[in-house]
Design a protein around this motif. Structure first.
Motif, PDB file in Angstrom:
ATOM      1  N   ILE A  46       0.958  -1.235  -0.085  1.00 13.36           N
ATOM      2  CA  ILE A  46       0.063  -0.026   0.094  1.00 13.36           C
ATOM      3  C   ILE A  46       0.778   1.154  -0.055  1.00 13.36           C
ATOM      4  N   MET A  47       2.041   1.164   0.458  1.00 16.69           N
ATOM      5  CA  MET A  47       2.973   2.298   0.431  1.00 16.69           C
ATOM      6  C   MET A  47       3.265   2.736  -1.059  1.00 16.69           C
ATOM      7  N   SER A  48       3.019   1.851  -2.007  1.00 14.17           N
ATOM      8  CA  SER A  48       3.154   2.313  -3.451  1.00 14.17           C
ATOM      9  C   SER A  48       2.266   3.727  -3.575  1.00 14.17           C
ATOM     10  N   ILE A  49       1.327   3.996  -2.764  1.00 17.64           N
ATOM     11  CA  ILE A  49       0.542   5.274  -2.807  1.00 17.64           C
ATOM     12  C   ILE A  49       1.265   6.583  -3.135  1.00 17.64           C
ATOM     13  N   VAL A  50       2.547   6.618  -2.551  1.00 25.93           N
ATOM     14  CA  VAL A  50       3.231   7.753  -2.316  1.00 25.93           C
ATOM     15  C   VAL A  50       4.543   7.832  -3.395  1.00 25.93           C
ATOM     16  N   ALA A  51       4.625   6.474  -4.011  1.00 28.57           N
ATOM     17  CA  ALA A  51       5.605   6.420  -5.192  1.00 28.57           C
ATOM     18  C   ALA A  51       5.246   7.576  -6.302  1.00 28.57           C
ATOM     19  N   ASP A  52       6.360   7.936  -7.115  1.00 32.75           N
ATOM     20  CA  ASP A  52       5.925   8.699  -8.293  1.00 32.75           C
ATOM     21  C   ASP A  52       6.796   8.104  -9.419  1.00 32.75           C
ATOM     22  N   ARG A  53       7.312   6.932  -9.077  1.00 26.31           N
ATOM     23  CA  ARG A  53       8.110   6.124 -10.279  1.00 26.31           C
ATOM     24  C   ARG A  53       7.708   4.642 -10.035  1.00 26.31           C
ATOM     25  N   ALA A  54       8.023   4.038 -11.077  1.00 27.36           N
ATOM     26  CA  ALA A  54       7.606   2.297 -10.911  1.00 27.36           C
ATOM     27  C   ALA A  54       8.642   1.852 -11.966  1.00 27.36           C
ATOM     28  N   ILE A  55       8.778   0.614 -11.692  1.00 31.49           N
ATOM     29  CA  ILE A  55       9.609  -0.381 -12.477  1.00 31.49           C
ATOM     30  C   ILE A  55       8.335  -1.395 -13.232  1.00 31.49           C
ATOM     31  N   VAL A  56       8.850  -1.626 -14.331  1.00 38.32           N
ATOM     32  CA  VAL A  56       8.069  -2.754 -15.000  1.00 38.32           C
ATOM     33  C   VAL A  56       8.812  -3.936 -15.018  1.00 38.32           C
ATOM     34  N   LYS A  57       8.123  -5.033 -14.270  1.00 40.15           N
ATOM     35  CA  LYS A  57       8.836  -6.304 -14.079  1.00 40.15           C
ATOM     36  C   LYS A  57       8.199  -7.357 -14.725  1.00 40.15           C
ATOM     37  N   LYS A  58       9.194  -8.363 -14.915  1.00 39.53           N
ATOM     38  CA  LYS A  58       8.488  -9.577 -15.475  1.00 39.53           C
ATOM     39  C   LYS A  58       8.716 -10.630 -14.486  1.00 39.53           C
ATOM     40  N   GLU A  59       7.667 -11.216 -13.822  1.00 40.39           N
ATOM     41  CA  GLU A  59       7.911 -12.217 -12.782  1.00 40.39           C
ATOM     42  C   GLU A  59       7.052 -13.272 -12.799  1.00 40.39           C
ATOM     43  N   LEU A  60       7.270 -14.534 -12.367  1.00 39.41           N
ATOM     44  CA  LEU A  60       5.965 -15.449 -12.010  1.00 39.41           C
ATOM     45  C   LEU A  60       4.929 -15.032 -11.652  1.00 39.41           C
ATOM     46  N   LEU A  61       3.884 -15.289 -11.949  1.00 35.80           N
ATOM     47  CA  LEU A  61       2.553 -14.850 -11.616  1.00 35.80           C
ATOM     48  C   LEU A  61       2.516 -15.598 -10.157  1.00 35.80           C
ATOM     49  N   SER A  62       2.747 -16.621  -9.865  1.00 39.96           N
ATOM     50  CA  SER A  62       2.903 -17.480  -8.728  1.00 39.96           C
ATOM     51  C   SER A  62       3.649 -16.477  -7.610  1.00 39.96           C
ATOM     52  N   VAL A  63       4.514 -15.655  -7.823  1.00 42.17           N
ATOM     53  CA  VAL A  63       5.519 -14.658  -7.034  1.00 42.17           C
ATOM     54  C   VAL A  63       4.600 -13.541  -6.866  1.00 42.17           C
ATOM     55  N   VAL A  64       4.466 -13.015  -8.008  1.00 45.02           N
ATOM     56  CA  VAL A  64       3.483 -11.804  -7.861  1.00 45.02           C
ATOM     57  C   VAL A  64       2.296 -11.898  -6.985  1.00 45.02           C
TER      58      VAL A  64
END
Length: 162
Positions: free
Chosen positions: A50-68
């Motif tokens: 939920i802390m992502s609310i204050v972020a102003d940048r993000a990273i595009v990631k490729k990960e296993l669905l099970s991990v995400v």
């Protein structure tokens, strides 16, 4: 764990149920998804993300669905297929893969993970979570305003009678 038992296909939108919101990803095959993750996002983090609310940048990631997803439930949810024509699945996957590793602007209200996946699938940036939240806030504001006005009128009427 999937909510509906439906196996995702290339280019499908994956809705992951977090504690107070939905995280979105796009299925790119072999169990992997591409998703937008603010730097504070930890896969399967639930409440801490939920802390992502204050972020102003993000990273595009490729990960296993099970991990995400971690222990959170998820489902295939191509909810706008009846409103917008999805791009061809190979194009969706190709665009998603091209974005992996890039840092992009992030805003919980205008550039979040749901905007990201809808842009990839439909070419349309939209987030129903944001729209629904603003609708609830607007409705609550009107209700509170009317209640305040009625309260003020009752108070004034009571004062005048004294």
């Amino acid at each position: 764990m999937t909510l509906d038992g439906k196996q995702p296909k290339l280019g499908d939108l994956i809705e992951i149920s977090r504690y107070c919101y939905q995280h979105w990803a796009i299925y790119v095959g072999n169990g992997y998804v591409v998703h937008l993750a603010p730097p504070s996002e930890v896969a399967g983090a639930g409440v801490s993300s939920i802390m992502s609310i204050v972020a102003d940048r993000a990273i595009v990631k490729k990960e296993l669905l099970s991990v995400v997803a971690g222990g959170d439930k998820y489902r295939v949810n191509n909810k706008h297929d009846d409103k917008y024509d999805p791009l061809p699945s190979n194009k969706i996957v190709q665009q998603a893969e091209k974005m992996v590793g890039k840092e992009v602007p992030y805003s919980v209200t205008s550039d979040n993970c749901e905007h990201f996946v809808n842009t990839l699938r439909y070419g349309v940036s939209r987030s129903d979570q944001v729209t629904d939240t603003f609708t609830v806030i607007g409705t609550a504001s009107v209700v509170l305003g009317v209640a305040g006005l009625i309260g003020m009128m009752l108070y004034r009427s009571k004062r005048e009678k004294q």
